[in-house]
Design an enzyme around this catalytic site. Structure first.
Site, short mmCIF file in Angstrom:
data_model
loop_
_atom_site.label_atom_id
_atom_site.label_comp_id
_atom_site.label_asym_id
_atom_site.label_seq_id
_atom_site.Cartn_x
_atom_site.Cartn_y
_atom_site.Cartn_z
N TYR B 480 5.44 -7.54 1.19
CA TYR B 480 6.06 -6.87 -0.01
C TYR B 480 6.63 -5.22 0.07
O TYR B 480 6.16 -4.81 0.75
CB TYR B 480 5.61 -7.46 -1.42
CG TYR B 480 4.10 -7.09 -1.79
CD1 TYR B 480 3.56 -5.81 -1.27
CD2 TYR B 480 3.29 -7.59 -2.92
CE1 TYR B 480 2.32 -5.39 -1.87
CE2 TYR B 480 2.11 -7.42 -3.26
CZ TYR B 480 1.57 -6.06 -2.87
OH TYR B 480 0.44 -5.94 -3.28
N GLU B 481 7.34 -5.24 -1.10
CA GLU B 481 8.16 -3.96 -1.13
C GLU B 481 8.78 -3.40 0.12
O GLU B 481 8.66 -2.31 0.66
CB GLU B 481 6.90 -2.76 -1.59
CG GLU B 481 7.52 -1.67 -2.23
CD GLU B 481 8.10 -1.93 -3.59
OE1 GLU B 481 7.71 -2.71 -4.34
OE2 GLU B 481 9.16 -1.22 -3.62
N GLY B 482 9.42 -4.46 0.63
CA GLY B 482 10.19 -4.11 2.10
C GLY B 482 9.18 -4.61 3.24
O GLY B 482 8.26 -3.83 3.39
#
Lengths: 639, 639
Positions: B480-482
């Protein structure tokens, strides 16, 4: 709900044409057994027959088995036919059980272990089709085929459903021990039904205080005077220690006789059936051997991991298998093939994770090519970082499969090659490769299954997708049947130092020769692979020399280098076998034999492996030889 | 039952003197909040204050912050005091919730999300103690301390309980966006309560068809004429999208205005409160924004991952945050620190896995030293292969912590350094390190938590041990978060090519200088580290040059090299910061300042890192520069 619509779209079997096999409806009508009651996600696995055959023939040297004369019926056609049948069974009868095995795993209910719905039927079909007896000699009721084929079966079964597959593999080990050291009476009572798989076998080694170090085994066996022994004690981590798929289970149990010496030289092995067997082969009374707890594990939920209690009511009886106090030695009879089988578990589960990830990457659309700002999104397979993950997964699956299959062929040749020198050579290779097959393949299975989660992005972390299951299932294989650290110690100890480095050096020479052949090829990509292989084997050679030098006076330093040495060895071995396969593929392509695109893909994968894993091997010599790790005060290492 | 007795012995808190903090009874009497109702395993975490401080001061350059004048109250004493308090809160109020968060995770009941028992109380204490406002400016109700301290808090919180910690971090990001682009009215309505943490914030980006590629966002926002917008659509993967710890939740939602351009330039950001806020700050009506499903995840069960539905009844209202169609750009305001925070999650959970594994390795007895056949078994910490795993875990934790902390110090200096040149230099470093902090730390957290399972052997695979939880929890941070693949693309794209390689080359030069200093040291171990660092940075330099060369006409090749380049960069950066710390430790030891054994252990870990991860970095240039991966026909790659 948009979300679930999207999810179902992504996993709609009809759209997964690459790996789909036509949906569940197709097989239900073809098979005698009724799987209709099993509801689960659509099939997402197809036994990689083409790859398995290619690796067997062009990397592992399967053809040499045909020349031994030990397998008169063996031919390319038979190989093809067996792999085809294997694929049908695994894809249609076993693979559909996989998700169910995770969500509805084994349960202990009123003292009885219930397996995942469908396991019993799939196992019945396994017996009927004779899969269990594939590689056992005909005189023992087997089919007399090579171990290499049995290993291919283990690969396919574990790809289909790892927690189902492990139940079949353990019986094989028990049969080998029984065959090797059992009395005629024991063989007559148990062998036939175990060879066929009608009864399963277990291995009872571990106790809470005796895990990697079996010298601490405390389970007791007391002779009662009539040839039987009263067994008492508890064992943990007993895979398929109880289940409902067969009407009997034959436990092999390590225990101590009264007044046995301490340590490993005081351990004996006993046959302890779940249900006593009468002389006429019929089933008698229930033995006092029970599963009292199932472990709640990270994965492999379909495989019951039992705490077994023997003699809670003082009425557990067994017979001695092999000589007194030779239990550990006799256990090693089955150790090599058991360890190889666990390595192959890694191959199988990694294959499944790869297939799932590839299908997802071809279906899931996100983003565009570099510099393209608008228009349709592309499948994520088109993105280089995703493609790298898939290449990595495929390269590691292929390499670990090649190592394990070559190991299996060596196992067979060690027993069937025509002359003693070849048998000894094969035996040395079998011994050398075994810890690498086990540890490297399972470490890489952890890598591959984790990459499989990553390819799925956020969906990979959501259990319904199924990618996470493979990662959780795979994680045990690096631990059981001797942790991978113990495999590495075996490699630098018994295997490397045991023969003064002879087997390792012979292997290095073979790799060097192959690198020379590749470097001399006309194709640039083969030359490139050859150069990488050459540099990597130089590094392995340096590590080997270095460790043998250290062995003279610093065993701690040797042990500190064990794990990176095994990794380096595995990388080089993987590059070697993939290089052989690439060479064969290039020859076939040049001669116009076979599917050219398929053959070229073998070369591309070998090149990728060379650029990423052979280069990694080069750097590992420094780690291998960096010396014993000082004993830092743990207080200073903690918070 | 012997098995469970053994297990309880192994995890008896009283015996875990290394990491124990005195048992639960101790804190229950010290704290106002009642945690007595929470039954869970004994505490197994202690915030690594000593390490955190050492890394801040001797690797990350924290002292430079004191010189800026921007933090007038900052001093070594204050740092020590804050870390101490942080440790108390995390160890006593949060860490005991960790196992419970896994076993009794968030639940959706009648449309309401219930968090793990104890979370609400621990969160109340978080607000009361002012932890949420640590690094916000005083004028916004914060405490005006450096981001580097907030990052240390994120580290400690995630070590204590990752699924609790993530709930606090997201609010920070939302506050940053609000502060940067909110109107005065919006700030007045929301800012104070969000800074204090009384209300939490969420980020609503992902939709089923819009994950890594947000250009496909479809959620709609229609102006209703009074400054409000009617929001409709569904968002997935919304962390803490609903929960019961606060009486309001402020959602930041990406959506499209009518007639907005397609793609990313048509996305706007909206504030959508769970409960509307009246002008006087009191709570008004419930908004039509609801959690309709919780994802069943591999781990992080305590963190509710919501499917959020906006406007199911046509009554969801929000206000525009920032300019129209600038939603994505404004989201990037908080991106750097959010990505850094995720990297630090990796550090925290890896730290906890390490502590658990170390404690187990000191307690668990198996086997003996090489050549010793009998006598007492030794703690497995004494075995070189186990020690290697612990060294690896510790080295990776220390290195990732150092990178993240250095990143945080750069973040602070970019905003507070005295002259523009220094601020720009710091900004360039912050930008460069952010994808490395995020991706390298979380990839390594996967490695560390998996090693943590391995150290435990078979027990690691059994859930009750707790080691598996860390591995399952950690796995999301690389996604997550890229995803980490996207971080790598950011590194070779915006960060490397964005300034023509200037920031990367400046970093390389700093590393080279440090290597020179180490090589010139009197101690041989420092010289050795210096040599390894020099060789590794040469390899990084070659990769950097190579990628910049490829960038001219082969972006596909650059993208293919992104992931190994980030790994190589992280290894070099880790070795660099650990080298700095080792140098400082050697100086202190030489001057007789501090605990000599502790200082020596810092050097031993830096040397281990050099021998294993800097050497790995050397070999990665070949992978980085091996070119674009050809598009093989997927059919040929599948079964």
């Amino acid at each position: 709900m948009r979300r679930s619509e999207d999810a179902s779209r992504l996993f709609d079997n009809d759209k997964q044409t690459v790996i789909g096999t036509g949906g569940r409806a197709g097989f239900a009508t073809q098979e005698r057994h009724d799987f209709a009651a099993i509801r689960g996600p659509p099939m997402t696995f197809k036994t990689p027959i083409r790859d398995m055959r290619f690796v067997l023939q062009h990397a592992a040297g399967f053809d040499a088995l045909e020349k031994t004369g030990a397998y008169p019926e063996l031919s390319d056609d038979l190989l093809e036919a067996i792999l085809e049948e294997m694929g049908k069974y695994c894809d249609q009868a076993v693979a559909p059980l996989n998700e169910m095995s995770d969500q509805n795993g084994a349960k202990l209910e009123n003292g009885v272990v219930r397996t995942t719905p469908g396991f019993k039927e799939a196992y019945a079909q396994y017996i009927e089709s004779g899969w269990g007896s594939l590689a056992f000699p005909e005189e023992a009721g087997g089919q007399g085929l090579p171990q290499a084929l049995a290993v291919a079966l283990v690969d396919a079964l574990n790809g289909a459903c790892m927690s189902f597959a492990i139940g079949t593999t353990l019986t094989t080990g028990a049969v080998k021990a029984l065959k090797a050291v059992g009395t005629d009476e024991q063989k007559q009572l148990y062998l036939e039904k175990m060879v066929s798989g009608e009864w399963t076998g277990t291995m009872n080694l571990t106790e809470p205080q005796a895990g990697s170090d079996l010298s601490a085994v405390r389970t007791k066996a007391e002779p009662v005077g009539d040839g039987r022994y009263k067994i008492s004690g508890q064992k943990i981590y007993i895979t398929y220690g109880d289940h409902d798929m067969t009407d009997n289970i034959i436990h092999l149990v390590l225990a101590r006789l009264p007044d046995a010496p301490e340590g490993t030289s005081g351990i004996s092995m006993f046959i302890v059936p779940k249900v006593h067997v009468n002389e006429d082969g019929s089933l008698g009374a229930r033995n006092d051997a029970h599963c009292i707890k199932l472990e709640e594990k990270m994965g492999l939920h379909g495989s019951p991991t039992c705490v077994m209690s023997y003699g809670d009511n003082g009425e557990c009886y067994g017979t001695l298998l092999g000589a007194e106090n030779k239990g550990l030695k006799n256990m090693f009879i089955m150790m090599n093939s058991a360890r190889l089988d666990v390595g192959v578990q890694g191959v199988g589960v990694a294959e499944r994770a790869y297939q799932r990830a590839l299908a997802y990457a071809l279906e899931r659309k996100q983003g565009r090519a570099p510099g393209v700002k608008s228009g349709e999104m592309v499948a994520i397979y088109e993105h280089q970082d995703v493609r790298r993950m898939l290449y990595s997964m495929k390269a590691l699956v292929d390499a670990s499969r090649a190592i394990c299959y070559a190991n299996a062929v060596a196992y067979d040749l060690a027993r069937t090659a025509n002359d003693e020198e070849k048998r000894q050579e094969a035996k040395a290779l079998e011994e050398l490769l075994t810890p690498i097959s086990k540890a490297w393949s399972t470490d890489r299975a952890n890598d591959v299954t984790s990459l499989g989660v990553q390819v799925h992005g956020g969906m990979g972390y959501v259990e319904e997708t199924g990618a996470a299951q493979h990662m959780r299932d795979a994680r045990i294989a690096a631990i059981y049947e001797g942790t991978n650290g113990i495999q590495a110690m075996d490699l630098v100890g018994r295997k490397l130092q045991g023969d003064g480095g002879a087997a390792a050096r012979a292997f290095v020479q073979n790799v060097r020769d192959e690198a020379g052949i590749l470097k001399a090829a006309k194709r640039e990509d083969l030359q490139h692979i050859g150069q990488r292989l050459n540099a990597a084997v130089d590094a392995l050679d340096a590590s080997t020399d270095g460790l043998l030098g250290l062995a003279k006076d610093d065993q701690e330093a040797v042990l500190a280098g064990a794990v990176p040495y095994l990794k380096q060895f595995g990388n080089v071995a993987g590059g070697y076998y993939l290089g052989r396969a690439a060479m064969a593929a290039a020859l076939s392509a040049h001669e116009g034999v076979g599917d050219k695109d398929y053959l070229e893909s073998r070369i591309a994968i070998a090149k990728f492996f060379a650029d990423n894993y052979l280069t990694e091997a080069e750097g590992l010599t420094a780690s291998v030889l960096s010396g014993a790790l000082p004993r830092l005060d743990p207080e200073k290492l903690s918070a």
